[in-house]
Scaffold this motif. Sequence first.
Motif, mmCIF file in Angstrom:
data_model
loop_
_atom_site.group_PDB
_atom_site.id
_atom_site.type_symbol
_atom_site.label_atom_id
_atom_site.label_comp_id
_atom_site.label_asym_id
_atom_site.label_seq_id
_atom_site.Cartn_x
_atom_site.Cartn_y
_atom_site.Cartn_z
ATOM 1 N N ASN A 98 0.933 -1.112 0.086
ATOM 2 C CA ASN A 98 -0.077 0.186 -0.039
ATOM 3 C C ASN A 98 0.765 1.497 0.049
ATOM 4 N N ARG A 99 2.039 1.333 -0.141
ATOM 5 C CA ARG A 99 3.225 2.590 0.036
ATOM 6 C C ARG A 99 3.606 2.965 -1.184
ATOM 7 N N ILE A 100 3.729 1.860 -2.688
ATOM 8 C CA ILE A 100 3.488 2.201 -3.908
ATOM 9 C C ILE A 100 2.815 2.172 -4.379
ATOM 10 N N SER A 101 2.696 2.679 -5.615
ATOM 11 C CA SER A 101 1.832 3.201 -6.636
ATOM 12 C C SER A 101 1.801 1.752 -8.133
ATOM 13 N N ILE A 102 0.687 1.599 -8.545
ATOM 14 C CA ILE A 102 0.533 1.160 -9.395
ATOM 15 C C ILE A 102 1.917 1.428 -10.913
ATOM 16 N N THR A 103 1.966 1.904 -10.576
ATOM 17 C CA THR A 103 2.649 2.383 -11.856
ATOM 18 C C THR A 103 4.423 1.725 -11.496
ATOM 19 N N GLN A 104 4.283 2.455 -9.935
ATOM 20 C CA GLN A 104 5.682 1.634 -9.747
ATOM 21 C C GLN A 104 6.324 0.396 -9.592
ATOM 22 N N ARG A 120 0.188 -1.996 -16.807
ATOM 23 C CA ARG A 120 -0.733 -2.087 -16.012
ATOM 24 C C ARG A 120 -1.842 -2.894 -15.947
#
Length: 197
Positions: free
Chosen positions: A168-174, A183
């Motif tokens: 929950n700390r990183i974006s889907i893109t990352q 994606r």
Amino acid sequence: MTEEIEIYLNHIRSVCPELTENELKKFSEKLTITKIHKNDFYIKAGELQKQGGFLVKGLIRAFHTDSFGNEKNIYFIPENEYTFHYASFVNNKPSPLSFQCLETSTIINFPTEHLQNAYDEISKFEKYGRLIVETKLKLQQQRLESFLYQNAEQRYINFINQYPQLFNRISITQLCSYLGVERQTLTRIRKKLSQSQ
């Protein structure tokens, strides 16, 4: 002694309990603390690394930028892990990777020369360094082999199992960049896994 340095020393104690308090105190004398804001860099590709770092608080991504300007996440560095490119650090060569804070981060720094002196002067400290390098090498080998032997879904599941605190700390893109998937592929994988539960 600051709370941040004490956290780092506790990490060293947990890996190499043979080190004495006097040895740890001596090592801590040249440690410094850096606080870096979200999106700022600890190391940029092409820079020489004069010091290594231990992340006490925050989250960092290590990434490569290709000739087209595309960023590829190589790994994430959560709290209580080292944040530097080992080969560049040891060989005094420019880092091929950039290390960018995804959250405001606190890093304990140790100069290259100081670490080498600790290895020379404190025999047990060399064991600590070897254990850390062995752990990092194992993780890097697993990461490399994941692209050879696993499909995208298996890599995603392994990421969740290995780094549940990062989900929950990183974006889907990352995350897509790290897993090497588009994606849409990750969306399909997540949907499939949620339906199977």
